[in-house]
Write an enzyme that holds these catalytic residues in place. Structure first.
Site, PDB file in Angstrom:
ATOM      1  N   LYS A  20      -1.058  -1.365   7.522  1.00 50.52           N
ATOM      2  CA  LYS A  20      -2.055  -0.884   6.566  1.00 50.52           C
ATOM      3  C   LYS A  20      -3.155  -1.907   6.349  1.00 50.52           C
ATOM      4  CE  LYS A  20       1.159  -0.561   3.305  1.00 50.52           C
ATOM      5  NZ  LYS A  20       1.893  -0.513   2.024  1.00 50.52           N
ATOM      6  N   LYS A  39      -6.548  -2.801   3.528  1.00 48.97           N
ATOM      7  CA  LYS A  39      -7.100  -2.418   2.226  1.00 48.97           C
ATOM      8  C   LYS A  39      -8.396  -3.160   1.908  1.00 48.97           C
ATOM      9  CE  LYS A  39      -2.590  -1.184   0.442  1.00 48.97           C
ATOM     10  NZ  LYS A  39      -1.562  -1.411  -0.570  1.00 48.97           N
ATOM     11  N   ARG A  95      -0.922  11.835  -1.065  1.00 52.64           N
ATOM     12  CA  ARG A  95      -1.849  10.897  -1.725  1.00 52.64           C
ATOM     13  C   ARG A  95      -3.270  11.211  -1.252  1.00 52.64           C
ATOM     14  NH1 ARG A  95      -0.552   4.872  -0.302  1.00 52.64           N
ATOM     15  NH2 ARG A  95       1.236   5.127  -1.688  1.00 52.64           N
ATOM     16  N   CYS A 107       3.525  -3.054  -5.401  1.00 48.96           N
ATOM     17  CA  CYS A 107       2.546  -1.966  -5.534  1.00 48.96           C
ATOM     18  C   CYS A 107       1.743  -2.013  -6.827  1.00 48.96           C
ATOM     19  CB  CYS A 107       3.239  -0.612  -5.393  1.00 48.96           C
ATOM     20  SG  CYS A 107       3.960  -0.388  -3.763  1.00 48.96           S
ATOM     21  N   CYS A 130      10.499   6.823  -4.933  1.00 49.95           N
ATOM     22  CA  CYS A 130      10.217   5.803  -3.927  1.00 49.95           C
ATOM     23  C   CYS A 130      11.490   5.417  -3.177  1.00 49.95           C
ATOM     24  CB  CYS A 130       9.616   4.555  -4.573  1.00 49.95           C
ATOM     25  SG  CYS A 130       9.301   3.280  -3.344  1.00 49.95           S
ATOM     26  N   CYS A 190      10.525  -3.094  -6.678  1.00 48.74           N
ATOM     27  CA  CYS A 190      10.955  -3.882  -5.511  1.00 48.74           C
ATOM     28  C   CYS A 190       9.866  -4.900  -5.213  1.00 48.74           C
ATOM     29  CB  CYS A 190      11.233  -2.969  -4.317  1.00 48.74           C
ATOM     30  SG  CYS A 190       9.790  -2.593  -3.314  1.00 48.74           S
ATOM     31  N   CYS A 242       4.741   0.352 -11.052  1.00 45.55           N
ATOM     32  CA  CYS A 242       4.703   1.217  -9.867  1.00 45.55           C
ATOM     33  C   CYS A 242       5.617   2.415 -10.103  1.00 45.55           C
ATOM     34  CB  CYS A 242       5.148   0.437  -8.644  1.00 45.55           C
ATOM     35  SG  CYS A 242       6.927   0.121  -8.647  1.00 45.55           S
ATOM     36  N   ARG A 293      -7.138   2.057   4.155  1.00 51.36           N
ATOM     37  CA  ARG A 293      -6.732   2.971   3.078  1.00 51.36           C
ATOM     38  C   ARG A 293      -7.918   3.256   2.145  1.00 51.36           C
ATOM     39  NH1 ARG A 293      -1.101   2.670   2.155  1.00 51.36           N
ATOM     40  NH2 ARG A 293      -0.045   2.387   4.147  1.00 51.36           N
TER      41      ARG A 293
HETATM   42 FE1  SRM Z   1       2.588   0.683  -2.328  1.00 54.21          FE
HETATM   43  C1  SRM Z   1       4.949   1.286   0.013  1.00 54.21           C
HETATM   44  C2  SRM Z   1       3.461   3.417  -4.018  1.00 54.21           C
HETATM   45  C3  SRM Z   1      -0.240   0.409  -4.150  1.00 54.21           C
HETATM   46  C4  SRM Z   1       2.262  -2.555  -1.293  1.00 54.21           C
HETATM   47  N1  SRM Z   1       3.934   2.138  -2.000  1.00 54.21           N
HETATM   48  C5  SRM Z   1       4.784   2.241  -0.941  1.00 54.21           C
HETATM   49  C6  SRM Z   1       5.496   3.607  -0.943  1.00 54.21           C
HETATM   50  C7  SRM Z   1       4.679   4.554  -0.146  1.00 54.21           C
HETATM   51  C8  SRM Z   1       6.978   3.573  -0.505  1.00 54.21           C
HETATM   52  C9  SRM Z   1       7.294   3.811   0.956  1.00 54.21           C
HETATM   53  O1  SRM Z   1       6.695   3.172   1.833  1.00 54.21           O
HETATM   54  O2  SRM Z   1       8.190   4.610   1.208  1.00 54.21           O
HETATM   55  C10 SRM Z   1       5.433   3.919  -2.469  1.00 54.21           C
HETATM   56  C11 SRM Z   1       5.505   5.384  -2.855  1.00 54.21           C
HETATM   57  C12 SRM Z   1       6.186   5.533  -4.189  1.00 54.21           C
HETATM   58  C13 SRM Z   1       6.202   6.899  -4.712  1.00 54.21           C
HETATM   59  O3  SRM Z   1       7.306   7.473  -4.891  1.00 54.21           O
HETATM   60  O4  SRM Z   1       5.157   7.465  -4.994  1.00 54.21           O
HETATM   61  C14 SRM Z   1       4.188   3.147  -2.868  1.00 54.21           C
HETATM   62  N2  SRM Z   1       1.724   1.792  -3.725  1.00 54.21           N
HETATM   63  C15 SRM Z   1       2.287   2.839  -4.367  1.00 54.21           C
HETATM   64  C16 SRM Z   1       1.467   3.272  -5.558  1.00 54.21           C
HETATM   65  C17 SRM Z   1       1.506   4.765  -5.831  1.00 54.21           C
HETATM   66  C18 SRM Z   1       1.932   2.470  -6.786  1.00 54.21           C
HETATM   67  C19 SRM Z   1       1.530   3.009  -8.113  1.00 54.21           C
HETATM   68  O5  SRM Z   1       2.436   3.144  -8.931  1.00 54.21           O
HETATM   69  O6  SRM Z   1       0.363   3.275  -8.362  1.00 54.21           O
HETATM   70  C20 SRM Z   1       0.091   2.720  -5.132  1.00 54.21           C
HETATM   71  C21 SRM Z   1      -0.704   3.690  -4.304  1.00 54.21           C
HETATM   72  C22 SRM Z   1      -2.040   3.160  -3.961  1.00 54.21           C
HETATM   73  C23 SRM Z   1      -2.981   4.119  -3.302  1.00 54.21           C
HETATM   74  O7  SRM Z   1      -3.479   5.028  -3.989  1.00 54.21           O
HETATM   75  O8  SRM Z   1      -3.283   3.940  -2.133  1.00 54.21           O
HETATM   76  C24 SRM Z   1       0.519   1.551  -4.264  1.00 54.21           C
HETATM   77  N3  SRM Z   1       1.194  -0.777  -2.589  1.00 54.21           N
HETATM   78  C25 SRM Z   1       0.165  -0.729  -3.484  1.00 54.21           C
HETATM   79  C26 SRM Z   1      -0.382  -2.034  -3.668  1.00 54.21           C
HETATM   80  C27 SRM Z   1      -1.473  -2.415  -4.643  1.00 54.21           C
HETATM   81  C28 SRM Z   1      -2.834  -2.409  -4.028  1.00 54.21           C
HETATM   82  O9  SRM Z   1      -3.000  -2.148  -2.847  1.00 54.21           O
HETATM   83  O10 SRM Z   1      -3.757  -2.696  -4.774  1.00 54.21           O
HETATM   84  C29 SRM Z   1       0.339  -2.901  -2.858  1.00 54.21           C
HETATM   85  C30 SRM Z   1       0.179  -4.435  -2.769  1.00 54.21           C
HETATM   86  C31 SRM Z   1      -1.005  -4.848  -1.985  1.00 54.21           C
HETATM   87  C32 SRM Z   1      -0.685  -4.961  -0.534  1.00 54.21           C
HETATM   88  O11 SRM Z   1      -0.796  -3.965   0.166  1.00 54.21           O
HETATM   89  O12 SRM Z   1      -0.296  -6.044  -0.101  1.00 54.21           O
HETATM   90  C33 SRM Z   1       1.331  -2.088  -2.178  1.00 54.21           C
HETATM   91  N4  SRM Z   1       3.423  -0.429  -0.846  1.00 54.21           N
HETATM   92  C34 SRM Z   1       3.197  -1.761  -0.639  1.00 54.21           C
HETATM   93  C35 SRM Z   1       4.098  -2.230   0.381  1.00 54.21           C
HETATM   94  C36 SRM Z   1       4.186  -3.678   0.926  1.00 54.21           C
HETATM   95  C37 SRM Z   1       3.227  -3.897   2.022  1.00 54.21           C
HETATM   96  C38 SRM Z   1       3.393  -5.242   2.672  1.00 54.21           C
HETATM   97  O13 SRM Z   1       2.425  -5.750   3.221  1.00 54.21           O
HETATM   98  O14 SRM Z   1       4.489  -5.782   2.662  1.00 54.21           O
HETATM   99  C39 SRM Z   1       4.895  -1.113   0.762  1.00 54.21           C
HETATM  100  C40 SRM Z   1       6.008  -1.085   1.816  1.00 54.21           C
HETATM  101  C41 SRM Z   1       5.511  -1.048   3.209  1.00 54.21           C
HETATM  102  O15 SRM Z   1       4.324  -0.859   3.488  1.00 54.21           O
HETATM  103  O16 SRM Z   1       6.351  -1.220   4.075  1.00 54.21           O
HETATM  104  C42 SRM Z   1       4.447  -0.012  -0.035  1.00 54.21           C
HETATM  105 FE1  SF4 Z   2       8.302   1.556  -4.363  1.00 52.39          FE
HETATM  106 FE2  SF4 Z   2       8.513  -1.051  -4.321  1.00 52.39          FE
HETATM  107 FE3  SF4 Z   2       6.105   0.070  -4.237  1.00 52.39          FE
HETATM  108 FE4  SF4 Z   2       7.474   0.133  -6.456  1.00 52.39          FE
HETATM  109  S1  SF4 Z   2       6.762  -1.734  -5.453  1.00 52.39           S
HETATM  110  S2  SF4 Z   2       6.436   1.899  -5.513  1.00 52.39           S
HETATM  111  S3  SF4 Z   2       9.565   0.304  -5.754  1.00 52.39           S
HETATM  112  S4  SF4 Z   2       7.656   0.231  -2.673  1.00 52.39           S
END
Ligand code: SRM
Ligand code: SF4
Length: 570
Positions: A213, A215, A75, A481, A438, A477, A432, A144
């Protein structure tokens, strides 16, 4: 990961990692496996790299007694989402040479390359570096990618937001040389970038970095395209007499939760105060440092800033930030948002240049029969002399196009089947990545979205709502995201083919939705939503949004944002 001595295991891994090196170098050279060790896979996140596997192939590989089909995801760090056409072409090449042939625009204005095998990982990162970009701190327990309302060309406030996003991003980037040692062999990326530090020292983060993390976003009203309430720290531009007077500061938002665990919940950011443009970097640094010192390092599910603030209170948090600043924040100044999402189509700036905001379904840039999006954008990049800007909603702006080039861009789009009139639901939908890459996905999202939207579009069309905008967001899930808990319709994966359905978020992004039905089978989603959409078409008031309508009509009570609402249907 398990806990040791009250601290999560990840804390130990970070502290013992020699500033994020661990044994990554050795692991990359290990030819007997396509993976790296579990502890190194925690550390590569800080370098913007995730260990994944193709989950579609798991059953077959298991049957054949083969290890999983390991692949890596990289990324980029791309504050404000802006890059040059030359950088676009470099990324397109990298996706073809080392990735799975697609580019993935994310919900945070960045790119993901999927499907990179271990032996190509270093060359991928080097290729990104040669394009004068990097993947440092795109993931991991650090600040991030910093988002801002896209396209600095649109107004002076947008230009300032973009400049600030870059400054904040550079200021909060890790200073360790590990990234360059490991991926670039000691070479420096670009002037002023984090690689400029000579010795390993992390004055802002310390050896253990953040508990989780972090943001940051910068919003320029009336657009809430960055979804300011979803993030740890937000700056909302306050424009007075045509100038940015400063920023109203928001803190403590976050989306992630775990199904059934009521101690985990999405939370909306609250307003902290106001600061001048010159104070933004200092405020960001101190907010990060308070979270560094008080965030929960024992339980990663309780380690985001939102829980620190929920537990200790906003007044305590403000006092702690101000103590470190040595001055007090001014009272917050009001702002008003009209919408989340993007405004599509061509827009002209005051200088006469054109900007095209282009819909990209679920952010995936690829060629499919009849629509060669990747090839078309590559051809556009070859002739374009402006910029590309990724939006916070997985879409793309072709920015700074002159009047003559506009015709050429339009011709290339038509030639490659890009564009066309799309419905208001599709244009406002996000999904997402989810399966198959993922590791946390419980259900499909990106792959399920187009079909679901196709079904719902028929309902919308019949109800006379073809062009009406409704914000729908789907995730595989509950991690959130695609920020589903802020959508008018949120669909969150529970199990293979099963989703929880959330309704009633505000179109402007200031009110969360709440659980409407749990455990809805994929095929029941449209029949469940159709009567509500039909009733909306019949009974809505002038200008009433779908999210507001479902609350007024009593389908769901007004959400309060209380944690249990995200877990229990009425
Ligand atoms: Fe996310 C984890 C994809 C934005 C909350 N996110 C992941 C992972 C890396 C899975 C992992 O940990 O193994 C996913 C990779 C999937 C893949 O196969 O590519 C993933 N997140 C994404 C992306 C690519 C979604 C998308 O379809 O665009 C976004 C990448 C953003 C970037 O360029 O940096 C993405 N993730 C977000 C957002 C939205 C935002 O930030 O605006 C959130 C919700 C906001 C937040 O952070 O609260 C988000 N991602 C999470 C979480 C839950 C964090 C938490 O506090 O509970 C995880 C899981 C974790 O961190 O344990 C996670
Ligand atoms: Fe993966 Fe869940 Fe984030 Fe979708 S919402 S990319 S399933 S961690």
């Amino acid at each position: 990961m398990a806990e040791t001595n009250g601290r999560s295991k990840v804390e130990e891994i970070k502290e013992r990692s020699d500033f994020l090196r661990g044994t990554i170098r050795e692991g990359l050279g290990e030819a007997v496996t396509g993976a790296i060790s579990e502890s190194d896979s925690q550390l590569t996140k800080f370098h913007g790299i995730y260990l994944q596997d193709d989950r579609d192939l798991r059953p077959e590989r298991r049957r054949k007694k083969l290890e999983r089909a390991y692949i890596f995801m990289a990324r980029t760090r791309l504050p404000g989402g802006r890059l040059t056409p030359a950088q676009w072409l470099a990324f397109d090449r990298i996706a073809g040479d080392f990735g799975n042939g697609t580019l993935r625009l994310t919900t945070r204005q960045s790119f993901q390359f999927h499907g990179i095998i271990k032996s190509n990982l270093k060359r991928t990162i080097q290729g990104i570096n040669e394009a004068l970009l990097d993947t440092l701190a795109a993931c991991g327990d650090v600040n991030r990618n910093v988002m801002c309302s896209p396209n600095p060309d649109l107004s002076a406030a947008h230009a300032e937001a973009y400049a600030l996003a870059r400054t904040v991003s550079d200021h909060l980037a890790p200073r360790t040389r590990a990234y360059h040692d490991l991926w670039i062999d000691g070479e420096q990326v670009h002037d002023g970038a984090p690689g400029a530090a000579v010795a390993d020292d992390e004055p802002i983060y310390g050896r253990a970095y953040l508990p989780r993390k972090f943001k940051i976003v910068i919003a320029v009203p009336p657009d809430n395209d960055v979804d300011v309430y979803a993030h740890d720290l937000g700056f909302v531009a306050i424009v007075e007499d045509g100038k940015v007077a400063g920023y109203t500061v928001t803190v403590g938002g976050g989306m992630g939760m775990t199904h059934g665990e009521v101690d985990t919940y999405p939370r909306l950011a609250e307003v902290l105060g106001f600061c001048t443009p010159a104070q933004v970097v200092e405020v960001a640094e101190k907010v990060v440092m308070v979270q560094r010192d008080f965030g929960d390092r024992g339980n990663r599910k309780h380690a985001r800033l939102k829980y620190t603030i929920a537990d200790r209170g906003l007044d305590w948090f403000r006092a702690e930030v101000e103590r470190r600043l040595g001055w007090t924040l001014q009272p917050a100044r009001p702002f008003a948002f009209e919408r989340t999402g993007d405004r599509f189509g061509w827009a002209r700036d005051e200088g006469g240049r054109w900007h095209l905001t282009l819909f990209v379904e679920a952010g995936r840039i690829k060629d499919v029969p009849g629509r060669a999006l990747r090839t078309g954008l590559r051809e556009i990049a070859k002739v374009h002399d402006g910029a590309f800007v990724l939006t916070p909603n997985q879409n793309l702006v072709i920015a700074g196009v002159g009047a003559r080039k506009k015709r050429e861009v339009e011709r290339l789009m038509a030639e490659h089947g890009i564009g066309g009139r799309l419905g208001g639901l599709r244009l406002n939908a996000m999904a997402c990545v989810a399966l198959p890459t993922c590791g946390l996905a419980l259900a499909d999202a990106e792959r399920a979205l187009p079909g679901l939207i196709g079904e719902l579009e028929q309902v919308m069309e019949k109800a006379g709502l073809r062009d009406d905008e409704i914000v729908l967001r789907m995730t595989g899930c509950p991690n959130g995201c695609a920020r589903p808990y802020l959508a008018e319709i949120g669909i969150v994966g529970k199990d293979a083919g099963v989703y929880n359905l959330y309704l009633g978020g505000a179109f402007q992004g200031h009110r969360p939705n709440r659980l409407y039905r749990a455990d809805v089978a994929r095929d029941d989603l449209t029949p469940t939503l159709a009567p509500l959409i039909e009733a909306y078409a019949r009974e809505r008031r002038d200008g009433e949004r779908f999210g507001d309508f479902v609350i007024r009509s009593g389908d769901i009570p007004e959400p309060t944002g209380a944690p249990e609402e995200f877990h229990r249907a009425p």
